[in-house]
Design a protein around this motif. Structure first.
Motif, mmCIF file in Angstrom:
data_model
loop_
_atom_site.group_PDB
_atom_site.id
_atom_site.type_symbol
_atom_site.label_atom_id
_atom_site.label_comp_id
_atom_site.label_asym_id
_atom_site.label_seq_id
_atom_site.Cartn_x
_atom_site.Cartn_y
_atom_site.Cartn_z
ATOM 1 N N UNK A 155 0.631 -1.248 0.164
ATOM 2 C CA UNK A 155 0.283 0.266 -0.219
ATOM 3 C C UNK A 155 0.895 1.349 -0.175
ATOM 4 N N UNK A 156 1.193 2.044 -0.699
ATOM 5 C CA UNK A 156 1.942 2.965 -0.862
ATOM 6 C C UNK A 156 1.596 4.050 0.103
ATOM 7 N N UNK A 157 2.670 4.714 0.731
ATOM 8 C CA UNK A 157 3.065 5.789 2.246
ATOM 9 C C UNK A 157 3.979 6.743 1.622
ATOM 10 N N UNK A 158 3.732 7.445 2.651
ATOM 11 C CA UNK A 158 4.573 9.318 2.440
ATOM 12 C C UNK A 158 5.488 8.151 2.841
ATOM 13 N N UNK A 194 -5.862 -1.096 2.737
ATOM 14 C CA UNK A 194 -5.209 0.025 3.231
ATOM 15 C C UNK A 194 -4.789 -0.430 4.628
ATOM 16 N N UNK A 195 -4.219 0.443 4.893
ATOM 17 C CA UNK A 195 -3.153 0.250 6.237
ATOM 18 C C UNK A 195 -2.812 0.844 7.251
ATOM 19 N N UNK A 196 -3.020 1.229 8.850
ATOM 20 C CA UNK A 196 -3.212 1.861 9.911
ATOM 21 C C UNK A 196 -1.835 2.306 9.743
ATOM 22 N N UNK A 197 -1.230 3.866 9.168
ATOM 23 C CA UNK A 197 -0.043 4.448 8.873
ATOM 24 C C UNK A 197 -0.134 5.118 11.089
ATOM 25 N N UNK A 198 2.115 4.609 10.729
ATOM 26 C CA UNK A 198 2.002 4.654 12.429
ATOM 27 C C UNK A 198 2.733 6.266 12.488
ATOM 28 N N UNK A 199 3.613 6.376 13.737
ATOM 29 C CA UNK A 199 3.550 8.253 13.755
ATOM 30 C C UNK A 199 5.053 8.108 13.313
ATOM 31 N N UNK A 223 -1.789 -2.289 11.833
ATOM 32 C CA UNK A 223 -2.753 -3.274 11.092
ATOM 33 C C UNK A 223 -3.403 -2.697 9.875
ATOM 34 N N UNK A 224 -4.166 -3.604 8.951
ATOM 35 C CA UNK A 224 -3.640 -3.705 7.623
ATOM 36 C C UNK A 224 -5.481 -4.109 8.199
ATOM 37 N N UNK A 225 -6.118 -3.950 6.369
ATOM 38 C CA UNK A 225 -7.732 -4.296 5.949
ATOM 39 C C UNK A 225 -7.100 -5.188 4.424
ATOM 40 N N UNK A 226 -7.324 -6.103 5.435
ATOM 41 C CA UNK A 226 -7.471 -7.229 3.610
ATOM 42 C C UNK A 226 -8.814 -7.754 2.865
ATOM 43 N N UNK A 227 -8.002 -7.988 1.186
ATOM 44 C CA UNK A 227 -9.503 -8.599 0.629
ATOM 45 C C UNK A 227 -9.251 -10.006 -0.271
ATOM 46 N N UNK A 228 -9.497 -10.417 -0.661
ATOM 47 C CA UNK A 228 -9.808 -12.185 -1.260
ATOM 48 C C UNK A 228 -9.281 -11.242 -2.727
ATOM 49 N N UNK A 229 -8.158 -11.322 -3.032
ATOM 50 C CA UNK A 229 -7.417 -11.475 -4.494
ATOM 51 C C UNK A 229 -8.514 -12.316 -5.112
ATOM 52 N N UNK A 230 -8.865 -11.410 -6.850
ATOM 53 C CA UNK A 230 -9.393 -12.701 -8.054
ATOM 54 C C UNK A 230 -8.610 -13.259 -8.470
ATOM 55 N N UNK A 231 -9.325 -14.342 -8.597
ATOM 56 C CA UNK A 231 -9.222 -16.006 -9.267
ATOM 57 C C UNK A 231 -9.509 -15.201 -10.150
ATOM 58 N N UNK A 232 -9.505 -15.130 -11.267
ATOM 59 C CA UNK A 232 -9.839 -14.911 -12.457
ATOM 60 C C UNK A 232 -8.191 -14.412 -12.503
ATOM 61 N N UNK A 233 -7.736 -13.447 -11.609
ATOM 62 C CA UNK A 233 -6.133 -12.430 -12.221
ATOM 63 C C UNK A 233 -4.835 -13.189 -12.247
#
Length: 233
Positions: A155-158, A194-199, A223-233
């Motif tokens: 997940x991109x961050x700064x 998405x992920x929970x950014x640290x300080x 912490x993060x939110x995960x989703x199942x990958x598309x099986x067709x990919x």
């Protein structure tokens, strides 16, 4: 770590190749051999110093933290002795960090606390027993069967809170260590949303070190939110 990953893989296979998520304090830096092993599923252990697989101890950083810790220890020891003498209370021995000898390929850096003549490339070689314990065989290649990805790296961050790999700049901040040792790894059939950014480190400096009144641990939460990958990919 090898045995832990083997058990996770066996459990995944037993339940029909279910996704695997591994998270927590892995006591390894993003630049370490252990991180490389997790990310690539393979590690030639004899190419790495057996004492620095986790990447946590470097001569300059250890010397600085050692000096700071021992200065604090000396102060508290003197204060405790004075208090004990005034109250006739018993005193207890204090802990001082030992000198550490670390072999470095850069000959311009001398090992901490030991003369350079004591350092030899042979000191940190893996024995046959250590290779067997590390890899589970006589081969010096460490492997695991999970195709792991880092949630934060996905997940991109700064730059304010992330390093060049994409991991948090720090997940632990105190007087003896500052760096990232906490991760969320997942198999490739999951995708981080998405992920929970640290300080930021500038904010952590204001605390004077963790834990503090507002944060009861010396580690930051990941912490993060995960989703199942598309099986067709």
């Amino acid at each position: 770590m090898r045995i832990f990953l083997e058990k996770a893989y066996e459990l995944s296979q037993e339940w029909g190749c279910i996704p695997v998520v591994i998270t927590g304090d892995l006591n390894s830096l993003p630049q370490s051999a252990m991180y490389q092993f997790l990310a690539s599923s393979k590690l030639h252990i004899q190419q790495h110093d057996r004492r620095q697989v986790s990447g946590q101890i470097f001569p300059s950083e250890y010397a600085e933290s050692q000096s700071r810790h021992n200065r604090m220890t000396s102060f508290h020891a003197s204060h405790s002795k004075a208090t004990a003498e005034a109250t006739n209370a018993p005193t207890f021995p204090t802990l001082r960090l030992p000198s550490l000898s670390i072999h470095s390929r850069d000959t311009s850096h001398k090992p901490v606390g030991q003369p350079s003549t004591l350092v030899s490339p042979l000191m940190n070689r893996w024995t046959d027993e250590e290779i067997m314990l590390a890899t589970g065989s006589r081969l010096s290649v460490l492997r695991h069967h999970l195709k792991l990805c880092s949630a934060y790296a996905g997940v991109p961050g700064t730059p304010e809170v992330r390093d060049k790999i994409g991991e948090p700049l720090t997940t632990s901040y105190h007087s003896l260590f500052t760096g990232t040792v906490d991760y969320i790894w997942h198999t490739s059939d999951l995708v981080p949303v998405r992920v929970l950014e640290t300080l930021p480190i500038r904010s952590l400096k204001k605390t004077g070190g963790l834990p503090c009144k507002k944060w009861g641990s010396d580690h930051l939460a990941v912490a993060c939110e995960l989703a199942f990958a598309d099986e067709e990919d």
